[in-house]
Write a protein that holds these residues in place. Structure first.
Motif, PDB file in Angstrom:
ATOM      1  N   ASP A 297     -19.014  -7.652  38.739  1.00 49.99           N
ATOM      2  CA  ASP A 297     -20.197  -8.508  38.729  1.00 49.99           C
ATOM      3  C   ASP A 297     -19.857  -9.918  38.237  1.00 49.99           C
ATOM      4  O   ASP A 297     -20.154 -10.907  38.927  1.00 49.99           O
ATOM      5  N   PRO A 298     -19.207 -10.062  37.071  1.00 46.07           N
ATOM      6  CA  PRO A 298     -18.857 -11.421  36.636  1.00 46.07           C
ATOM      7  C   PRO A 298     -17.913 -12.145  37.608  1.00 46.07           C
ATOM      8  O   PRO A 298     -18.104 -13.330  37.885  1.00 46.07           O
TER       9      PRO A 298
ATOM     10  N   ASP B 163     -16.261 -11.684  30.669  1.00 52.04           N
ATOM     11  CA  ASP B 163     -17.587 -12.308  30.789  1.00 52.04           C
ATOM     12  C   ASP B 163     -17.576 -13.322  31.941  1.00 52.04           C
ATOM     13  O   ASP B 163     -16.543 -13.580  32.563  1.00 52.04           O
ATOM     14  N   PHE B 164     -18.734 -13.894  32.216  1.00 49.94           N
ATOM     15  CA  PHE B 164     -18.895 -14.773  33.368  1.00 49.94           C
ATOM     16  C   PHE B 164     -18.086 -16.061  33.211  1.00 49.94           C
ATOM     17  O   PHE B 164     -17.493 -16.546  34.173  1.00 49.94           O
TER      18      PHE B 164
ATOM     19  N   SER C  76     -19.787 -13.050  40.885  1.00 51.99           N
ATOM     20  CA  SER C  76     -20.764 -14.091  40.608  1.00 51.99           C
ATOM     21  C   SER C  76     -20.074 -15.457  40.447  1.00 51.99           C
ATOM     22  O   SER C  76     -20.542 -16.466  40.985  1.00 51.99           O
TER      23      SER C  76
END
Lengths: 301, 197
Positions: free
Chosen positions: B97-98, B59-60, B101
């Protein structure tokens, strides 16, 4: 003084607001013994279900007395509550004389009511739902395979919001159902709530001065959701909600976050929720609603 | 130009994550501290390969703790110490993506390799620097003059770019020679295709 507060027949996010108006009246009257009458509830969403827990918790904290709750008369609604583990979650909050046995079996729920108290609970939730999420997202909502991972990430971030920012326990719950009136399609609804310090309280020390007199629940929600602000100075913080917002937008879903006396929402064209609501009845913590609609055949896989 | 280890070679170690679910800040912090311990045990220049092959979900928040904070802390240390480099290996689409970002929020970048051995640069990098990084990844090791000739560019500008990439721990430089971090790995052939993030 005792007071009966009637739970709306349709206990979803709109019903939750109606219930809070009635709750405010009860508090203004100085009631310290409150009974939630849910006898006439005909339908309850995941948001409504954990909303009842949140309301119960607030009554308990404010009056010092565990509220009572009258179970729904509808057999379907009652068995849904049993099935989602409502009574087990309610037992430390409401005055529940006897907790009915938990029902297990095949069902449409992605995630029964689950308490979130620590990072371990977040791990457990993410690991537990993966298989069920794969089945529901791919087969019923026609999402592409990577959506299962993206959903897990979103679930993790939204649950962590409780641990990182609320300073209180919270609950999560998810369920699919047919959203006939508004959309004519199946949706997955994910609800996450806590009754902690809320966005305004969480962000105040770092951001309130900059906003001056305009600092409020609404500006705090805007700061967090639109600008990625966090209570920490660390630039790596605050990205969870932004990521959730981007993902929900990609899925043409709905995201609504209520905190204090305001609610901010990213609203798709199939719903008419206002983008920002101020002057709602004040309620502690944060209440998050995510609705993911089934994909149309034309949207492809 | 060569892909063979030489005098530039750092001490290479692999940090296996051994976890399917890299979620929560708490978990990320624990993982980062264990990687920092591994790095701290090495006195000379090092390259740590962080192995994502087992990871199903990141997760982010965890990406910020494991990757972005790791790079941030490494770059924040005094310049006189040994340089430590990182490569993320076995990256899947769902990881990128995480991680990207989290890096972008801190203005950082990291060299990575997909499960199909394709090099990718994750995070925030200017277009010109990205082109130089990709050219060096294809070449393995090269001087700025040689690389500029391949790219039909200005050698001085190319050298500045390479120095900056080295400062950011995205390539390894020593004197006038620069090496792609992938040139130090067993399967150094990154293939001809590059992916921008």
């Amino acid at each position: 003084m005792s007071r009966v507060v009637t739970v709306p027949e349709e206990m979803d996010h709109r019903g939750f607001e109606e219930l809070l108006v009635l709750l405010d009246e009860a508090f203004e009257e100085g009631s310290d013994r409150i009974l939630l009458n849910a006898k006439h509830v005909r339908w309850v969403s995941p948001y409504g279900l954990i909303g009842l827990l949140a309301v119960g918790r607030v009554i308990l904290d404010r009056t010092g007395n565990a509220p009572s709750i009258e179970a729904p008369e509808s057999k379907d609604v009652r068995s849904y509550w049993d099935f989602m583990g409502f009574w087990q979650a309610a037992s430390g909050i409401f005055d529940v004389p006897s907790v009915p046995p938990r029902i297990f079996g095949p069902h449409d729920a992605l995630l029964e009511i689950t308490s979130i108290r620590s990072h371990r609970d977040v791990h457990s939730v993410v690991e537990r739902v993966r298989e069920r999420a794969a089945s529901i997202l791919e087969k019923r909502l026609h999402y592409p395979k990577p959506a299962v991972i993206q959903f897990s990430v979103m679930l993790s971030e939204v649950c962590q919001n409780i641990i990182e920012h609320s300073d209180a326990d919270g609950w999560v719950c998810a369920q699919t159902y047919h959203y006939r009136e508004r959309l004519g399609r199946e949706v997955l609804m994910l609800a996450v709530m806590d009754v902690g310090v809320g966005f305004q309280g969480s962000l105040a020390a770092e951001h309130a001065r900059r906003y001056g007199e305009s600092w409020s629940s609404a500006t705090a929600l805007e700061a967090a959701l639109l600008y990625g602000e966090s209570r920490f100075r660390d630039p790596g913080r605050g990205q969870g909600l932004q990521a959730i917002r981007r993902q929900v937008d990609r899925w043409k879903g709905e995201l609504a976050i209520r905190s204090g006396n305001a609610q901010i929402a990213m609203v798709p064209d199939w719903d008419d929720l206002p983008a920002m609501q101020r002057d709602l009845p004040w309620f502690p913590g944060a209440q998050i609603l995510i609705v993911m609609p089934a994909r149309d055949e034309s949207e492809g896989r | 130009m060569t892909g063979q280890p030489g005098p530039l070679s750092p001490d290479v170690a692999v940090a296996s994550l051994y976890q399917q679910y890299l979620v929560t800040r708490h978990t990320g912090r624990a993982v980062r501290l264990s990687i920092e311990r591994l790095v701290g045990e090495r006195s000379g220049p090092s390259l740590t390969v962080i192995d994502f092959h087992e990871v199903a979900v990141i997760d982010f928040s965890c990406a910020d703790e494991v990757v972005a904070r790791l790079v941030f802390d490494t770059l924040s240390r005094p310049a006189q110490g040994a340089r430590h480099y990182f490569v993320l290996d076995g990256m899947e689409e769902a990881h990128m993506d995480p991680v990207s970002s989290a890096l972008e929020r801190r203005g950082l970048a990291v060299a990575a390799r997909t499960a199909e051995l394709r090099p990718v640069l994750l995070g925030q990098v200017e277009a010109e620097a990205r082109s130089v990084w990709e050219a060096l990844s294809r070449a393995g090791q090269a001087g700025a003059v040689d690389l500029a000739a391949i790219m039909d560019g200005d050698p001085a500008a190319c050298a500045r770019c390479l120095d900056r990439l080295d400062e950011r721990r995205l390539v390894r430089g020593s004197g006038h020679v620069y090496a792609s971090l992938f040139s130090f790995l067993a399967s150094g052939d990154g293939g001809p295709e590059f992916e921008s993030r």
